[in-house]
Design a protein around this motif. Structure first.
Motif: not given
Length: 251
Positions: A1-18
């Motif tokens: 059975m696959a482990e259930e996951t979530a997405l930890f969100v750190y911050g929001i940036v302009p879309s051209d940031v890497e």
């Protein structure tokens, strides 16, 4: 059975940031940080198991290091520590719903970073100054000097109260001094609550990167002027935790 996951969100940036090379996030071992883009925006995220307990010092350190490193090269809107969404769709929905507000906030943060100056009284020097200025405190100090604690408990409590009151009064004046010294070099500034009973002035500043060297020089001058009584520490550049919070723009 696959482990259930979530997405930890750190911050929001302009879309051209890497993400910076080898950027790592919370977890043990540290998770890989990726970007989810939506329109003009992107979110820095990492995958975490749903049953992962968060809040370890290492997790908070990873969160701050990622955001501070990002703020050094691009505007970033911090997302409150511990925020996790169900998956990519939840993140893109967040970005799409608040696109204009988040984009406007990032525009305001362009070319700006946060600094914090934290001062702490040198306890011995501060207490000596209190005793020199306050005869009642000096008398109590004389009464307890060399005496067993159990015999002089009341006097020690009263002396502690007088010193605490002196710290609070001095801290207020010191914070005003600090804000007056550095505030004119910042876009915005604010006092911070003390983190220790011996804290002196403690404040945060949003600074244009073009004035960073001037600000740092002024902070060093302040620290030098107060060095006999206060240990001052300048922190930064940091992400703008005290001046931009994605949660405050949601709603």
């Amino acid at each position: 059975m696959a482990e259930e996951t979530a997405l930890f969100v750190y911050g929001i940036v302009p879309s051209d940031v890497e993400p910076t090379e080898n950027a790592s996030g919370v977890g043990d071992p540290p998770a890989e940080v990726t970007l989810i883009r939506q329109g003009r925006l992107a979110a820095l995220v990492s995958e975490i198991p749903l049953d992962t307990p968060l809040g370890r010092p290492a997790d908070l350190r990873a969160y701050q290091e990622l955001l501070d490193g990002t703020a050094a090269v691009a505007p970033v809107l911090p997302v409150r520590f511990g925020t996790a969404l169900d998956g990519p769709d939840g993140v893109t929905d967040l970005l799409a719903t608040h696109q204009d507000r988040f984009a406007a906030a990032l525009d305001e943060l362009e070319g700006r970073v946060q600094y914090a100056l934290h001062g702490r009284y040198r306890e011995g020097e501060f207490v000596a100054a209190v005793l020199a200025d306050n005869p009642a405190a000096a008398d109590l100090a004389e009464q307890v000097r060399g005496q067993p604690e159990e015999v002089t408990r009341e006097q020690r409590i009263r002396l502690g109260e007088l010193i605490s009151q002196a710290v609070e009064l001095s801290r207020e004046a010191e914070t005003t001094r600090l804000l007056e010294a550095l505030g004119p070099l910042a876009v915005a500034s604010a006092p911070r609550a003390p983190s220790n009973e011996m804290d002196a002035g403690y404040a945060v500043f949003l600074v244009d990167t073009e004035r960073a060297e001037e600000f740092i020089a002024a902070a060093e001058e302040y620290a030098e002027q107060r060095r006999d009584l206060i240990r001052a520490r300048l922190l930064g550049p940091l992400a703008p935790y005290d001046f931009a919070d994605a949660h405050e723009l949601v709603g």
